[in-house]
Design a protein around this motif. Structure first.
Motif, short mmCIF file in Angstrom:
data_model
loop_
_atom_site.label_atom_id
_atom_site.label_comp_id
_atom_site.label_asym_id
_atom_site.label_seq_id
_atom_site.Cartn_x
_atom_site.Cartn_y
_atom_site.Cartn_z
N ARG A 111 -64.38 60.40 56.44
CA ARG A 111 -63.32 61.34 56.77
C ARG A 111 -62.44 61.62 55.55
N LEU A 112 -62.08 60.58 54.83
CA LEU A 112 -61.26 60.76 53.64
C LEU A 112 -62.02 61.56 52.57
N PHE A 113 -63.31 61.29 52.46
CA PHE A 113 -64.11 62.02 51.47
C PHE A 113 -64.22 63.49 51.84
N THR A 114 -64.32 63.77 53.14
CA THR A 114 -64.39 65.16 53.61
C THR A 114 -63.09 65.89 53.30
N GLU A 115 -61.97 65.23 53.53
CA GLU A 115 -60.69 65.85 53.21
C GLU A 115 -60.55 66.09 51.71
N GLU A 116 -61.09 65.14 50.93
CA GLU A 116 -61.05 65.30 49.48
C GLU A 116 -61.89 66.51 49.03
N MET A 117 -63.06 66.68 49.64
CA MET A 117 -63.91 67.83 49.31
C MET A 117 -63.22 69.14 49.67
N ASP A 118 -62.57 69.16 50.82
CA ASP A 118 -61.86 70.36 51.24
C ASP A 118 -60.71 70.69 50.28
N ALA A 119 -60.08 69.64 49.72
CA ALA A 119 -59.00 69.85 48.77
C ALA A 119 -59.51 70.45 47.46
N ARG A 120 -60.82 70.31 47.22
CA ARG A 120 -61.44 70.87 46.02
C ARG A 120 -62.21 72.15 46.33
N SER A 121 -61.88 72.76 47.47
CA SER A 121 -62.61 73.96 47.90
C SER A 121 -61.66 75.11 48.16
N ILE A 122 -62.22 76.31 48.17
CA ILE A 122 -61.43 77.51 48.46
C ILE A 122 -62.13 78.33 49.55
N TYR A 123 -61.32 79.09 50.25
CA TYR A 123 -61.81 80.06 51.22
C TYR A 123 -61.74 81.44 50.57
N VAL A 124 -62.82 82.18 50.64
CA VAL A 124 -62.89 83.52 50.06
C VAL A 124 -63.12 84.53 51.18
N ARG A 187 -61.45 93.80 47.50
CA ARG A 187 -60.48 92.88 46.95
C ARG A 187 -60.55 91.57 47.73
N LEU A 188 -60.81 90.49 47.01
CA LEU A 188 -61.01 89.19 47.64
C LEU A 188 -59.69 88.57 48.08
N ASN A 189 -59.76 87.87 49.19
CA ASN A 189 -58.61 87.11 49.68
C ASN A 189 -58.95 85.63 49.47
N ILE A 190 -58.34 85.01 48.47
CA ILE A 190 -58.68 83.65 48.08
C ILE A 190 -57.51 82.72 48.38
N VAL A 191 -57.75 81.69 49.18
CA VAL A 191 -56.74 80.69 49.53
C VAL A 191 -57.41 79.32 49.54
N PRO A 192 -56.62 78.23 49.46
CA PRO A 192 -57.21 76.89 49.55
C PRO A 192 -57.89 76.69 50.90
N LYS A 193 -58.97 75.98 50.91
CA LYS A 193 -59.68 75.70 52.16
C LYS A 193 -58.96 74.60 52.92
N ARG A 194 -58.83 74.78 54.21
CA ARG A 194 -58.19 73.77 55.05
C ARG A 194 -59.23 72.76 55.52
N THR A 195 -58.78 71.56 55.80
CA THR A 195 -59.69 70.51 56.27
C THR A 195 -60.20 70.86 57.66
N ASN A 196 -61.51 70.78 57.83
CA ASN A 196 -62.12 71.08 59.12
C ASN A 196 -61.78 69.98 60.14
N ARG A 197 -61.20 70.40 61.24
CA ARG A 197 -60.92 69.47 62.32
C ARG A 197 -61.53 70.05 63.60
N PRO A 198 -62.61 69.44 64.11
CA PRO A 198 -63.31 69.97 65.27
C PRO A 198 -62.39 70.18 66.47
N GLY A 199 -62.58 71.32 67.11
CA GLY A 199 -61.87 71.61 68.35
C GLY A 199 -60.60 72.39 68.18
N VAL A 200 -60.11 72.54 66.95
CA VAL A 200 -58.87 73.29 66.73
C VAL A 200 -59.18 74.45 65.80
#
Length: 209
Positions: A111-124, A187-200
């Motif tokens: 879970r911590l590793f997944t959150e870390e990966m999300d912190a190093r990712s972006i949503y485009v 025109r791209l909309n680029i923001v930090p990726k949020r951590t995936n939390r199932p069900g929300v």
């Protein structure tokens, strides 16, 4: 200087048997001047074409320029190779680390590793449907080392957004600087990726929180 030295040499070697060395030398000087005026000069023991010598110099200059150009190209390829080698090493280390956490880590570690990966990712967002993962890699390659590009697919094809994951945390900020830039006319909309939390599900299409 060449003319004076050559003239002295010619004056000192009359040798016509009459003892009139000066007259013989002057005659040689006249022939020498005539040849110089026609583009030739005396070098050692032979007459050399001035035009030929100039052409030879130009040829040397041309080859020198070619060597310099090739040298610069080789240095550029070396720099590119070193850069790619560094990226490959970072990707290998990240892959080994990921594999180790998946196989030996507990649920909390994953879970911590997944959150870390999300912190190093972006949503485009607002991605053109014709855009490929390769196109997005080319777009963000200067931001950092890309580990993965994901374009979610629907029943009719791409959903119009993507995720880009990096190795370095700092790459995210570099990628955010490309927000509102054009890609395939959009025109791209680029923001930090949020951590995936199932069900929300968040209000933004394709993103979860």
């Amino acid at each position: 200087v060449v003319l004076v030295l050559t003239a002295v040499g010619l004056l000192g070697h009359g040798g016509d048997g009459s003892g009139n060395r000066a007259g013989y030398g002057l005659s040689n000087i006249q022939r020498y001047r005539s040849r110089v005026s026609r583009g030739r000069y005396f070098s050692g023991c032979r007459w050399v074409s001035t035009a030929g010598r100039l052409r030879g110099g130009a040829e040397v200059d041309r080859h020198s320029e070619e060597i310099n150009t090739v040298t610069q190209q080789v240095e550029g390829l070396k720099a590119k190779y070193n850069k790619l080698s560094e990226r490959v090493d970072r990707l290998r280390n990240e892959s080994a680390r990921t594999q180790n956490i998946i196989t030996e880590g507990g649920i909390s570690d994953v879970r911590l590793f997944t959150e870390e990966m999300d912190a190093r990712s972006i949503y485009v967002g607002n991605v053109d449907y014709e855009v490929t993962t390769k196109t997005l890699e080319d777009k963000f390659t200067d931001c950092g080392t890309i580990t993965r590009v994901t374009i979610p697919q629907g029943l009719k094809g791409p959903k119009g957004f993507a995720y880009v994951e990096f190795v370095e945390d700092t790459a995210v900020q570099h990628a955010l600087n490309l927000n509102n830039t054009l890609l395939n006319g959009r025109r791209l909309n680029i923001v930090p990726k949020r951590t995936n939390r199932p069900g929300v599900r968040s209000r933004r299409r394709g993103r979860f929180t």
